[in-house]
Design an enzyme around this catalytic site. Structure first.
Site, short mmCIF file in Angstrom:
data_model
loop_
_atom_site.label_atom_id
_atom_site.label_comp_id
_atom_site.label_asym_id
_atom_site.label_seq_id
_atom_site.Cartn_x
_atom_site.Cartn_y
_atom_site.Cartn_z
N ARG A 119 0.83 -1.20 0.00
CA ARG A 119 0.00 0.00 0.00
C ARG A 119 0.86 1.25 0.00
O ARG A 119 2.04 1.21 0.36
CB ARG A 119 -0.93 0.03 1.21
CG ARG A 119 -0.23 -0.01 2.57
CD ARG A 119 -0.18 1.33 3.26
NE ARG A 119 0.58 1.28 4.50
CZ ARG A 119 1.85 1.65 4.59
NH1 ARG A 119 2.52 2.04 3.53
NH2 ARG A 119 2.48 1.59 5.76
N SER A 151 4.75 -1.47 3.00
CA SER A 151 4.04 -2.56 3.64
C SER A 151 4.27 -3.94 3.03
O SER A 151 3.36 -4.77 3.01
CB SER A 151 2.55 -2.28 3.53
OG SER A 151 2.04 -2.10 4.76
N SER A 152 5.47 -4.18 2.58
CA SER A 152 5.76 -5.52 2.05
C SER A 152 5.57 -6.56 3.15
O SER A 152 5.10 -7.67 2.90
CB SER A 152 7.18 -5.58 1.50
OG SER A 152 8.11 -5.21 2.50
N GLY A 210 8.51 1.34 3.40
CA GLY A 210 7.28 2.02 3.81
C GLY A 210 6.10 1.71 2.92
O GLY A 210 5.12 2.44 2.89
N LYS A 263 11.46 -1.80 9.86
CA LYS A 263 10.95 -1.53 11.20
C LYS A 263 10.97 -2.75 12.11
O LYS A 263 10.66 -2.64 13.29
CB LYS A 263 9.58 -0.83 11.17
CG LYS A 263 8.41 -1.61 10.65
CD LYS A 263 7.18 -0.72 10.73
CE LYS A 263 5.92 -1.51 10.46
NZ LYS A 263 5.88 -2.18 9.16
N GLU A 296 -0.50 9.55 9.12
CA GLU A 296 0.65 8.72 9.52
C GLU A 296 0.71 8.59 11.04
O GLU A 296 0.63 9.60 11.76
CB GLU A 296 1.93 9.37 8.98
CG GLU A 296 2.86 8.41 8.31
CD GLU A 296 2.22 7.66 7.12
OE1 GLU A 296 1.73 6.54 7.34
OE2 GLU A 296 2.25 8.19 6.02
N HIS A 297 0.85 7.35 11.49
CA HIS A 297 0.93 7.03 12.92
C HIS A 297 -0.33 7.44 13.67
O HIS A 297 -0.30 7.73 14.85
CB HIS A 297 2.17 7.67 13.58
CG HIS A 297 3.45 7.03 13.12
ND1 HIS A 297 4.11 6.09 13.85
CD2 HIS A 297 4.18 7.19 11.98
CE1 HIS A 297 5.21 5.70 13.19
NE2 HIS A 297 5.27 6.36 12.06
N ASP A 345 -2.08 -1.43 7.68
CA ASP A 345 -1.48 -2.15 6.55
C ASP A 345 -2.23 -3.42 6.21
O ASP A 345 -2.48 -3.72 5.04
CB ASP A 345 -0.01 -2.48 6.87
CG ASP A 345 0.75 -1.24 7.31
OD1 ASP A 345 0.25 -0.13 7.06
OD2 ASP A 345 1.82 -1.38 7.92
C1 GLA Z 1 3.66 1.20 9.90
C2 GLA Z 1 2.64 0.46 10.75
C3 GLA Z 1 1.26 1.05 10.54
C4 GLA Z 1 1.27 2.56 10.75
C5 GLA Z 1 2.38 3.20 9.92
C6 GLA Z 1 2.52 4.68 10.17
O1 GLA Z 1 3.41 0.96 8.55
O2 GLA Z 1 2.61 -0.90 10.41
O3 GLA Z 1 0.34 0.43 11.39
O4 GLA Z 1 1.41 2.86 12.11
O5 GLA Z 1 3.62 2.58 10.16
O6 GLA Z 1 1.41 5.37 9.75
#
Ligand code: GLA
Length: 504
Positions: free
Chosen positions: A70, A177-178, A175, A271, A76-77, A227
């Site tokens: 995505r 979401s893989s 960033g 992350k 964000e956050h 995600d």
């Molecule tokens: C990562 C987390 C999500 C979200 C984003 C920041 O992708 O997996 O849940 O917190 O960071 O928006």
């Protein structure tokens, strides 16, 4: 279960190129990819997976599945704080061919050599691989589903494993979401292999998304639910507003006039490894801010005011008029960062108890007070203002106000940079260059600390835009001399959510 490999290749080759016919395999491809534009690439990818799988395993019949990555347009956050996000699923995904096994072993292979084969047994408590190992995302999905079905009296010893060959084209640690796409993919495969259904309609998908958001914490990140939800609930041509607690989704069509262009800063933002503590610090600071606010509100009203998340600061939840909420909240937290000691003092409990309640990592260790202390006011401001920006962005998009939407994206980046401190010099530079190159709006996307930016660009300007960013960022700023940067900067199409084709 499934279709013989050579027949599947023939069907894949024919799929997608004709108008949607109600054939489930056609539907799988048409809702997932852009045909005929992407046809050749997609056929090649799936043929590659089938062939790799056939050379390693000897399954007479195969099924296929995919889960998209995505790009978050704004918000964000905010997710783990109970405030909305506005992402879209993209036409890049984790895809697999697979077959169930008769035993309780899960084997995952990958078309990319660097991701070596992993295999583990299904048992009540599956021990993780070393931190950062790609197999942990599969274990996270399986463990999450085992826990869920155990409560439904379907214990681990009644469930079978599977073998899958996976191919991903989502940039890793960027960033997009893989990792959650891999969790969703493995969940779909595990469910299909056991003939369990938790994905065939929107309500079940929401339940699955919630379950997988919690399941992914297995890898140690204290992430929210964006995600997994967007990977399951994406809609072609649409961004999706997602609300949390309870999870709900509402698609909004993207403007015809604009393209969404993603650019990778090339700073890795893994992350689950390097960025783990940097990421987890934010949810901890938010929980501490919410606890302090709860205490101050409760004292002010002389009753227990139900604040456990920053997103609880709303009239319906607190039964306090909105202007009053903001007046009190804005005065409650000071600019100066907090020591744990001070927070504990406000909460009226010991520092040890405060740390144990709010600062725990998954392994039980305590997240230490950062050298620059806990920045409660800065994090609080970003979160509540970002939540409002999401609301206004969705309205702007629905009203066709693309310029207004772009402005909000720009403000979001500034807040991510200054208040939430999740940007890097490279991301800041890339955003500036994108705006100079004509983006209507540009910001970092995803967790931050590296990874990608997302820019909204008028369709007729996309080519010159990409050329200028290639020149000014990749060649001049990063000093890269290689030619093509097509895998680093590319337009994304909003794709449908995760899909499964498992013939009976
Ligand atoms: C990562 C987390 C999500 C979200 C984003 C920041 O992708 O997996 O849940 O917190 O960071 O928006």
């Amino acid at each position: 279960m499934g279709i013989p490999a050579d027949q599947l290749i023939g069907m894949i080759e024919a799929a997608g190129d004709k108008p949607p016919a109600g054939d489930p395999l056609d539907r799988f491809f048409q809702t997932s990819y852009d045909f005929p534009a992407e046809g050749d690439r997609i056929h090649r990818r799936y043929r590659g997976m089938v062939e790799t799988h056939a050379s390693r395993f000897h399954d007479p019949e195969l099924s296929i599945a995919r889960a998209p990555g995505r790009v978050n347009l704004i918000g964000e956050h905010t997710d783990y704080n109970g405030l909305p996000v506005f992402p879209m699923a993209v036409n890049r995904d984790m895809a697999a061919v697979f077959a169930p096994r008769r035993d309780r072993t899960v084997v995952i292979a990958n078309t990319q050599q660097e991701f070596g084969e992993r295999s583990f047994d299904i048992q009540e408590n599956i021990a993780p691989y070393a931190t950062g190992d790609w197999g942990n995302y599969c274990k996270a999905a399986v463990q999450g589903l085992l826990d869920f079905y155990r409560k439904k009296r379907r214990p681990a010893n009644k469930l079978c494993g599977f073998q899958a060959t996976i191919d991903g084209d989502i940039p890793i640690a960027a960033g997009m979401s893989s990792s959650s796409a891999l969790v969703v993919l493995c969940a779909l495969i595990f469910l299909a292999s056991n003939r369990l259904d938790l994905q065939s309609d929107a309500d079940r998908r929401l339940e699955l998304a919630d379950l997988l958001a919690a399941a992914e914490r297995y890898v140690g990140t204290q992430g929210g639910g964006m995600d997994q939800a967007i990977s399951l609930m994406g809609k072609a041509g649409h961004a999706v507003r997602i609300d949390f607690f309870p999870l709900a989704t509402r698609p909004a069509p993207l403007p015809e006039s604009c393209a969404v262009v993603v650019a990778n800063s090339t700073v890795s933002a893994a992350k689950s490894t390097e960025a783990l503590d940097k990421y987890n610090r934010r949810p901890i600071e938010c929980r501490l801010a919410a606890a302090v606010l709860k205490r101050i509100f409760s004292r002010h009203y002389d009753r227990e005011v139900p604040i456990s998340l920053l997103g609880d600061l709303k009239q319906e939840k607190l039964a306090i008029a909105e202007p009053e909420i903001w007046e009190i909240a804005d005065k409650a937290l000071h600019e100066e960062p907090y020591t744990l000691e001070e927070i504990a003092g406000v909460l009226g409990q010991s520092a040890e108890k405060t740390a144990a309640l709010y600062c725990k990592r998954r392994d039980g260790s305590i997240f230490p007070e950062p050298a620059d202390r806990f920045k409660l006011r800065q994090r609080y401001r970003h979160v509540v203002e970002e939540g409002r920006r999401v609301e206004r962005s969705v309205q702007a998009l629905e009203a066709g106000d693309v310029a207004g939407f772009g402005q909000l994206m720009n403000r979001s980046h500034e807040s991510c940079r200054d208040l939430y401190e999740i940007s890097t010099p490279e991301l800041d530079r890339l955003v500036t260059i994108a705006r100079e190159a004509g983006a209507v709006g540009s910001r970092l996307t995803g967790a931050g600390f590296g990874g990608c930016t997302v820019s909204l660009v008028e369709k007729q300007k996309v080519e010159p835009f990409i050329r200028q960013v290639m020149q000014n960022y990749y060649r001049e700023y990063l000093g890269r001399e290689d030619r093509g940067f097509d895998d680093l900067i590319f337009p994304c199409r909003a794709a449908g959510g995760a899909a499964l084709f498992a013939a009976p």
